[in-house]
Each structure stands twice: as C-alpha cells, then as structure tokens.
Design a protein around this motif. Structure first.
Motif, PDB file in Angstrom:
ATOM      1  N   UNK A  38       0.894  -1.375  -0.009  1.00 29.08           N
ATOM      2  CA  UNK A  38      -0.076  -0.002  -0.068  1.00 29.08           C
ATOM      3  C   UNK A  38       0.873   1.203  -0.065  1.00 29.08           C
ATOM      4  N   UNK A  39       1.959   1.290   0.801  1.00 31.57           N
ATOM      5  CA  UNK A  39       2.895   2.390   0.718  1.00 31.57           C
ATOM      6  C   UNK A  39       3.510   2.637  -0.417  1.00 31.57           C
ATOM      7  N   UNK A  40       3.742   1.513  -1.177  1.00 33.87           N
ATOM      8  CA  UNK A  40       4.347   1.780  -2.305  1.00 33.87           C
ATOM      9  C   UNK A  40       3.757   1.681  -3.772  1.00 33.87           C
ATOM     10  N   UNK A  41       2.417   1.648  -3.397  1.00 26.27           N
ATOM     11  CA  UNK A  41       1.371   1.835  -4.534  1.00 26.27           C
ATOM     12  C   UNK A  41       2.194   2.695  -5.767  1.00 26.27           C
ATOM     13  N   UNK A  42       2.192   2.137  -6.930  1.00 24.97           N
ATOM     14  CA  UNK A  42       2.484   2.702  -8.195  1.00 24.97           C
ATOM     15  C   UNK A  42       3.829   3.225  -8.209  1.00 24.97           C
ATOM     16  N   UNK A  43       4.548   3.188  -7.253  1.00 27.43           N
ATOM     17  CA  UNK A  43       5.887   3.824  -7.480  1.00 27.43           C
ATOM     18  C   UNK A  43       6.686   2.993  -8.519  1.00 27.43           C
ATOM     19  N   UNK A  75       0.407  -2.171  -8.405  1.00 23.01           N
ATOM     20  CA  UNK A  75       0.817  -1.752  -9.820  1.00 23.01           C
ATOM     21  C   UNK A  75       2.247  -0.981  -9.522  1.00 23.01           C
ATOM     22  N   UNK A  76       2.906  -2.165  -8.935  1.00 25.75           N
ATOM     23  CA  UNK A  76       4.508  -1.812  -9.048  1.00 25.75           C
ATOM     24  C   UNK A  76       5.053  -2.417 -10.141  1.00 25.75           C
ATOM     25  N   UNK A  77       5.651  -1.725 -11.144  1.00 24.29           N
ATOM     26  CA  UNK A  77       6.130  -2.286 -12.397  1.00 24.29           C
ATOM     27  C   UNK A  77       7.330  -2.966 -12.423  1.00 24.29           C
ATOM     28  N   UNK A  78       8.125  -2.368 -11.409  1.00 21.73           N
ATOM     29  CA  UNK A  78       9.440  -2.945 -11.655  1.00 21.73           C
ATOM     30  C   UNK A  78       9.855  -4.007 -10.416  1.00 21.73           C
ATOM     31  N   UNK A  79       9.511  -5.150 -10.685  1.00 23.53           N
ATOM     32  CA  UNK A  79       9.484  -6.143  -9.610  1.00 23.53           C
ATOM     33  C   UNK A  79      10.687  -7.130  -9.789  1.00 23.53           C
ATOM     34  N   UNK A  80      10.717  -7.859  -8.737  1.00 24.83           N
ATOM     35  CA  UNK A  80      11.848  -8.899  -8.865  1.00 24.83           C
ATOM     36  C   UNK A  80      11.770  -9.594  -7.494  1.00 24.83           C
ATOM     37  N   UNK A  81      12.348 -10.929  -7.429  1.00 23.79           N
ATOM     38  CA  UNK A  81      12.549 -11.675  -6.128  1.00 23.79           C
ATOM     39  C   UNK A  81      13.932 -11.891  -5.877  1.00 23.79           C
ATOM     40  N   UNK A  82      14.023 -11.956  -4.637  1.00 20.05           N
ATOM     41  CA  UNK A  82      15.600 -12.407  -4.103  1.00 20.05           C
ATOM     42  C   UNK A  82      15.413 -13.968  -3.420  1.00 20.05           C
ATOM     43  N   UNK A  83      16.178 -14.818  -3.759  1.00 21.24           N
ATOM     44  CA  UNK A  83      16.395 -16.125  -3.043  1.00 21.24           C
ATOM     45  C   UNK A  83      17.387 -16.062  -2.063  1.00 21.24           C
ATOM     46  N   UNK A  84      17.097 -16.299  -0.711  1.00 22.34           N
ATOM     47  CA  UNK A  84      18.094 -16.040   0.212  1.00 22.34           C
ATOM     48  C   UNK A  84      18.307 -17.406   1.177  1.00 22.34           C
ATOM     49  N   UNK A  85      17.407 -18.163   0.723  1.00 17.02           N
ATOM     50  CA  UNK A  85      17.633 -19.437   1.430  1.00 17.02           C
ATOM     51  C   UNK A  85      16.485 -19.576   2.578  1.00 17.02           C
ATOM     52  N   UNK A  86      16.330 -20.813   3.123  1.00 18.93           N
ATOM     53  CA  UNK A  86      15.536 -20.947   4.084  1.00 18.93           C
ATOM     54  C   UNK A  86      16.025 -21.624   5.416  1.00 18.93           C
ATOM     55  N   UNK A  87      15.268 -21.170   6.485  1.00 18.34           N
ATOM     56  CA  UNK A  87      15.954 -21.663   7.942  1.00 18.34           C
ATOM     57  C   UNK A  87      15.403 -22.986   8.238  1.00 18.34           C
ATOM     58  N   UNK A  88      16.325 -23.807   8.807  1.00 20.73           N
ATOM     59  CA  UNK A  88      16.008 -25.072   9.299  1.00 20.73           C
ATOM     60  C   UNK A  88      16.212 -25.086  10.762  1.00 20.73           C
ATOM     61  N   UNK A  89      15.558 -26.113  11.295  1.00 24.85           N
ATOM     62  CA  UNK A  89      16.127 -26.538  12.794  1.00 24.85           C
ATOM     63  C   UNK A  89      17.266 -27.206  12.903  1.00 24.85           C
ATOM     64  N   UNK A  90      17.456 -28.106  11.795  1.00 20.95           N
ATOM     65  CA  UNK A  90      18.592 -28.877  11.586  1.00 20.95           C
ATOM     66  C   UNK A  90      19.944 -28.029  11.341  1.00 20.95           C
ATOM     67  N   UNK A  91      20.922 -28.662  11.865  1.00 23.58           N
ATOM     68  CA  UNK A  91      22.346 -28.007  11.437  1.00 23.58           C
ATOM     69  C   UNK A  91      22.595 -28.366  10.342  1.00 23.58           C
ATOM     70  N   UNK A  92      22.990 -27.402   9.384  1.00 26.06           N
ATOM     71  CA  UNK A  92      23.609 -27.897   7.803  1.00 26.06           C
ATOM     72  C   UNK A  92      24.870 -26.993   7.752  1.00 26.06           C
ATOM     73  N   UNK A  93      25.465 -27.273   6.278  1.00 29.57           N
ATOM     74  CA  UNK A  93      26.614 -26.382   6.133  1.00 29.57           C
ATOM     75  C   UNK A  93      26.358 -25.026   5.660  1.00 29.57           C
ATOM     76  N   UNK A  94      24.966 -25.017   5.419  1.00 26.75           N
ATOM     77  CA  UNK A  94      24.283 -23.645   5.247  1.00 26.75           C
ATOM     78  C   UNK A  94      23.857 -22.719   6.329  1.00 26.75           C
ATOM     79  N   UNK A  95      23.905 -21.493   6.267  1.00 31.98           N
ATOM     80  CA  UNK A  95      23.208 -20.651   7.236  1.00 31.98           C
ATOM     81  C   UNK A  95      21.690 -20.783   7.074  1.00 31.98           C
TER      82      UNK A  95
END
Ligand code: PEP
Ligand code: MN
Length: 360
Positions: free
Chosen positions: A124-129, A157-177
């Motif tokens: 709502x705050x960004x509407x039409x930016x 109505x935001x025209x310049x869109x995209x997504x960022x893939x930053x991974x997902x948290x898990x309870x298990x310990x893995x080599x990734x954060x």
C-alpha cells in the motif's frame, strides 16, 4: 497475473553484459564506512549499492541499525559515486523515508515476507512507485507466501518487480546458514518466467568461502543477478561478519564466474544444457542427503532391535515396502526392474548399518 513480460523491462533495459550485481555492507555502520565501501565498488560491475539501515536482530541488545540517518549517507553515495542505492524496508514509515531520500531499489526482507499483514502494508505504501522492488523469499520454505507477496506488490501496480532467493531456515544444522532448497526457486521461476530472480549467496551460505559456488549454481540455473554483502573490513563488520567479502574479493568472484551469454544457437544450446545439468545436480544432492537421513533412521531401528534382540532382516516388512515402491515407481515412469535394483541397494546399505550397530 497478466502481462508479466513488463516485469523484467527494468532489468532488460539496463542491457547489462553480466548478471545484475547488488553489493554493499550488511549494515550501514558509519558515514565513513558507507562511503569508503561505495568508493571501492564504484568502478566495478556493481549496479546497486546496498546497505541495511533498520536491522532489528534475532535477539535484541545487539547493534540494531543506524536508522534514518543512514539514508542521508546513501544519498551521499549516489552523489559521490553515481551508484544507485538499495535498502530494506519493513513498514510504511520505512517506505516513506526511503522514497523521500530517493533510494532506487527497495527490498522486502525474509522476515517480512512471512507476514501478509506487513507485505500488504508495504505494498500500500509503495502503490504505483517507479522504484525497483525486490521480494526476498520468506524464512520458512513456503512457496505460497512468496508467490502471495509477489501478487500483492503486483496488484499495487508496482512495475519494476523481482525476487531474491536467500535460502530457508531449518532447525537442523547444515553447512548452510539458510538451506537453498533450489527447487523452490526453480518452481517460482516456472510460475513467473519473466520475473527477475536474484540470488543472495551471502545469506544462504553464512560463510564467505562458500559464496562463489552458490553464485555459480545460481547462474547455471538462469538467475538474473546476485546480491553479495561486501565490506572493506569484513571481520570487524557490526553484523554478518563471517559472510561478507571485501570489494577486491567481490571483483575476483565476478571475474571467475562462468557467465552464460545467450547470443547464438550454440550458446543457447549450452545455456539450456547447463541449466538442466544444474537442476540434475540439485536433485542428486537431495538424493544423497535423503539417503543419509534414511540411514540415520535405519540406525535408530538397529538400536531398538538390539535392545530387544530382534533379527535384522524381517522379510514381510521388506516385501511390503518393495510392493509399494514398485507401484509408486510405475506412476512416475520408473521400470519395475530399476525400482527393484535401487531398493535392493538401499536395503543392503541399511542392513550393513544395522549389523554394525547390533554387533557393536
Ligand atoms: C539482509 O539482506 O541484510 C537481510 C537482513 O537479509 P534477510 O532478510 O534475507 O535475512
Ligand atoms: Mn546481512
């Protein structure tokens, strides 16, 4: 969502000879720090200079970001270096301040994407930016939340869109954060093929020496760009010290990455091939990971059997598993012969594991 081709106009219009690069410190710390890093990134491939201004941390009591004053520093970055600027916004007040200070790219953080309340407030705050708005995946591996956030922003109505893939948290310990769960990003790409997707290897790995490999996988999977946290003195950064790289290392990473150029037929063939191979690599890693998990459970069963002095091999149980798996396999186009051979190998490994436990 129609007319999704429009979504990537902002990126295609930049005509970059390389993936989009967003770099800069996790957090703005001081004016000197912000400007120093920006000057070091000025004549590199970096397209947007990032710095977190509002940084409430997982546990309170640590550095929580410099707040709105940091926006003035970002303005200075733009004046002095010409770099476009980027920061995270998490509520309407942040959006208003960021727009007032002419920040060029705003992203929604992983902790915000989980909440449709917050996403709607930001939309709502960004509407039409006409600013670029990128949506990080939610911290939990829930594709619908991610898709829902894209839809809320698109509807605003935001025209310049995209997504960022930053991974997902898990309870298990893995080599990734934050584990990459690449198939989630692949699925998002197949739902919105025109939506630019940027990889954030810094938050996926949590460790600077793993950033290159994750970046390469992302490019092989046709990602459009990278967001890499960069600091002139990473070890002494006030947040996310272990994952930040120096500007020099960033330049080296960009130089070493195999970047696919889709110019002629041969290149297109190679690009398709390396994309498919990257998908296979993701699945193979999952297979090995799943087998490891299966054997751990099998070990637990071995311990139970040992307590009760029960034989390792129970053929009724085994025949039931095989019967089920042959049926499941059939539905997925796998031959009975293959399913039998595969499960024979798995079963043998399982027996070896349990025998080791029982005879110990
Ligand atoms: C960040 O980019 O600094 C950040 C806080 O990321 P995320 O929302 O992915 O945790
Ligand atoms: Mn960070």
């Amino acid at each position: 969502m129609e007319n999704t081709k429009e979504m990537r106009k902002w990126l295609d219009g930049m005509n970059l000879p390389h993936p989009l690069v967003i770099a800069g410190p996790c957090s703005a710390e001081t004016e000197e720090q912000v400007l120093k890093i920006a000057h070091e990134l000025k004549d590199t491939d970096v397209n947007y200079y990032r710095a977190g201004i509002w940084k409430p941390r997982t546990r309170p009591g640590n550095f929580e970001g410099v707040g709105a004053i940091g926006l003035k520093w970002l303005q200075k970055v733009k004046e002095e270096t010409g770099l476009k600027t980027a920061t995270e916004v998490a509520n309407r007040a942040h959006v208003d301040l960021a727009l007032e200070h002419d920040v060029d790219l705003l992203w929604i953080g992983a902790r915000s994407t989980v909440s449709p309340f917050i996403v709607q407030e930001i939309a709502d705050a960004l509407e039409g930016t006409d600013k670029v708005v990128l949506i990080k995946n939610p911290v939990n591996p829930d594709l619908s939340l991610w898709l829902g956030a894209v839809e809320r922003l698109y509807t605003a109505n935001i025209k310049k869109l995209g997504v960022i893939h930053r991974g997902f948290s898990t309870y298990e310990k893995t080599k990734y954060r934050n584990i990459p769960e690449w198939q989630m990003a692949i699925e998002l790409q197949s739902r919105f093929p025109d939506l630019p997707i940027i990889n954030d290897p810094s938050h996926i790995t949590g460790k600077r020496d793993m950033i290159f490999d994750v970046s390469q996988t992302a490019l092989d999977l046709n990602f459009d760009g990278l967001m890499i946290e960069t600091h002139h003195d990473p070890d002494n950064a006030w947040s996310d010290a272990a994952q930040q790289v120096t500007p020099e290392t960033l330049v080296q990473i960009m130089r070493d990455l195999r970047i696919r150029k889709e110019t002629d037929q041969e290149a297109e063939y190679n690009s398709k091939l390396s994309n498919l191979r990257a998908q296979i690599d993701v699945i193979d890693n999952q297979l090995v990971d799943t087998m490891g998990k299966r054997m751990k459970i099998s070990d637990e069963i071995g311990k139970l059997k040992k307590q009760k002095n029960v034989a390792v091999l129970q053929s009724n149980r085994w025949n039931a598993i095989l019967g089920n798996m042959i049926l499941e396999g059939e539905q997925r186009g796998l031959s009975e012969e293959f399913v039998l051979r595969m499960f024979k190998a798995i079963h043998q490994e399982s027996i070896n594991h349990q025998e080791k436990i029982i005879n110990n």
